[in-house]
Motif scaffolding. Structure first.
Motif, mmCIF file in Angstrom:
data_model
loop_
_atom_site.group_PDB
_atom_site.id
_atom_site.type_symbol
_atom_site.label_atom_id
_atom_site.label_comp_id
_atom_site.label_asym_id
_atom_site.label_seq_id
_atom_site.Cartn_x
_atom_site.Cartn_y
_atom_site.Cartn_z
ATOM 1 N N UNK A 1 25.338 29.097 64.243
ATOM 2 C CA UNK A 1 25.722 30.006 63.253
ATOM 3 C C UNK A 1 25.083 31.071 63.483
ATOM 4 N N UNK A 2 23.814 31.249 63.551
ATOM 5 C CA UNK A 2 22.721 32.380 63.707
ATOM 6 C C UNK A 2 23.490 33.302 64.959
ATOM 7 N N UNK A 3 23.474 32.581 66.182
ATOM 8 C CA UNK A 3 23.868 33.413 67.235
ATOM 9 C C UNK A 3 25.398 34.056 67.286
ATOM 10 N N UNK A 4 26.239 33.172 66.556
ATOM 11 C CA UNK A 4 27.695 33.653 66.330
ATOM 12 C C UNK A 4 27.684 34.953 65.412
ATOM 13 N N UNK A 5 26.843 34.857 64.177
ATOM 14 C CA UNK A 5 26.565 36.032 63.564
ATOM 15 C C UNK A 5 26.127 37.375 64.384
ATOM 16 N N UNK A 6 25.063 36.997 65.131
ATOM 17 C CA UNK A 6 24.483 37.923 65.985
ATOM 18 C C UNK A 6 25.493 38.705 66.861
ATOM 19 N N UNK A 7 26.348 37.729 67.470
ATOM 20 C CA UNK A 7 27.470 38.004 68.381
ATOM 21 C C UNK A 7 28.415 39.019 67.677
ATOM 22 N N UNK A 8 28.746 38.674 66.643
ATOM 23 C CA UNK A 8 29.627 39.548 65.759
ATOM 24 C C UNK A 8 29.163 40.625 65.458
ATOM 25 N N UNK A 9 27.720 40.966 65.098
ATOM 26 C CA UNK A 9 27.333 42.226 64.829
ATOM 27 C C UNK A 9 27.048 42.994 65.858
ATOM 28 N N UNK A 10 26.993 42.422 67.097
ATOM 29 C CA UNK A 10 26.968 43.155 68.379
ATOM 30 C C UNK A 10 28.120 43.601 68.835
ATOM 31 N N UNK A 11 29.331 43.257 68.224
ATOM 32 C CA UNK A 11 30.435 43.521 68.830
ATOM 33 C C UNK A 11 31.133 42.641 69.585
ATOM 34 N N UNK A 12 30.537 41.242 69.826
ATOM 35 C CA UNK A 12 30.938 40.583 70.832
ATOM 36 C C UNK A 12 32.024 39.337 70.099
ATOM 37 N N UNK A 13 32.627 39.571 68.893
ATOM 38 C CA UNK A 13 33.426 38.783 68.419
ATOM 39 C C UNK A 13 32.815 37.297 67.969
ATOM 40 N N UNK A 14 31.714 37.089 68.088
ATOM 41 C CA UNK A 14 31.126 35.525 67.592
ATOM 42 C C UNK A 14 31.041 34.747 68.818
ATOM 43 N N UNK A 15 31.286 35.451 70.061
ATOM 44 C CA UNK A 15 31.146 34.603 71.123
ATOM 45 C C UNK A 15 29.831 34.412 71.692
ATOM 46 N N UNK A 16 29.807 32.916 72.119
ATOM 47 C CA UNK A 16 28.287 32.433 72.319
ATOM 48 C C UNK A 16 28.360 31.900 73.769
ATOM 49 N N UNK A 17 27.502 31.760 74.454
ATOM 50 C CA UNK A 17 27.350 31.243 75.623
ATOM 51 C C UNK A 17 26.417 30.122 75.684
#
Length: 304
Positions: A228-244
């Protein structure tokens, strides 16, 4: 009070030094370069040139201070050797003063190991992963030194967010560079976390507390999963919640013992700090403020 801090330009140490200076204390911090010295002077903290590898370089400043705070951590093969050597030097300086002194050692919640759903506190058994196992003996050395004119405390921070980001910076960085926030493991586990400024406030309260011989966990009350934290960071950085996801086995080959720590599932109680120090975490958790944490990380690291 006159306070000396090691690691005063690191993520935790700089925030602690600045908070203590704002609280009206005379703060000096260990630095290696003129550039780092300027960072401290901007915070009204006096630079002391030296390094953990040379305790004589900071001995005079340590002996002249009422409070000695160890926040430094050198990421090298000598990490634990230097950590113990510096801690011993600070304890010796405090003893030689022959006057009331306080030594504060920075540990971390990883010493509890994987707690799963169980809530642990300062009385719980320790089960550290190999990467941080030496910290247990250093904690014990610090606590055993408490007595007479010398007081000692151990602070166990959670994983830090805010400012330059600590471990959370990797989520922002990978989201920007790769288009997805990278995590180790499936992210279903939870880290015990704390905002950098809340952590710094806990140090101020601990330094001004009149007792010693205690350990304090310092974590917020958030219970977001790492995913959940990584998805939020991804959204904030413009990566639409994507996680690897990097499988633990692959991460262990690349990172060694750090990988196991990054997959710890922890639930750590900080109510002792609330009860005895009057400390309260003011930030609700990484996810709640992720957009401003991303903007702060970008500004502090010069990312565009």
């Amino acid at each position: 009070m006159r306070i000396f801090i090691t690691g005063a330009t690191g993520t935790i140490g700089q925030a602690v030094a600045a908070a203590l200076a704002r609280a009206g204390h005379q703060v000096a911090g260990l630095v290696r370069s003129e550039a780092k010295a300027s960072q401290l002077e901007a915070l009204e903290v006096a630079p002391v040139f030296g390094s953990m590898a040379d305790p004589d370089s900071f001995r005079q400043a340590a002996e002249a201070s009422e409070v000695l705070v160890h926040c430094a951590a050198e990421m090298s093969p000598r990490h634990w050797e230097l950590d113990r050597q510096t801690t011993e030097a600070l304890l010796t300086a405090a003893r030689l003063a022959g006057r009331p002194r306080l030594v504060v050692y920075t540990s971390g919640v990883w010493v509890y190991g994987d707690t799963g759903g169980a809530l642990v506190d300062e009385t719980s058994p320790l089960a550290p992963p190999d990467l941080v196992a030496p910290r247990v003996d250093i904690e014990a050395m610090v606590l055993a030194a408490n007595g007479g004119a010398l007081r000692t405390l151990v602070i166990r921070p959670g994983c830090v967010y805010g400012g330059r980001g600590g471990l959370t910076a990797a989520w922002f960085d990978s989201a920007l560079r790769e288009g997805a926030a990278r995590i180790v493991g499936d992210g279903s586990f939870r880290w015990a976390m704390v905002h950098l400024e809340d952590l710094a406030e806990a140090y101020v309260r601990a330094v001004e507390w009149p007792m010693g011989g205690e350990v304090f966990n310092v974590t917020d009350r958030s219970r977001f999963t790492v995913r959940e934290c990584a998805e939020a960071a991804s959204r904030a950085a413009g990566a639409e919640g994507r996680v690897t996801v990097t499988p633990l086995e692959d991460a262990q080959r690349a990172m060694g013992g750090l990988a196991a720590c990054l997959t710890l599932d922890q639930h750590v109680d900080a109510r002792k700090a609330v009860r005895l120090l009057g400390w309260q975490p003011r930030h609700g958790g990484f996810v709640d403020g992720v957009e401003r944490y991303f903007r702060a990380w970008k500004a502090l690291t010069g990312r565009v």
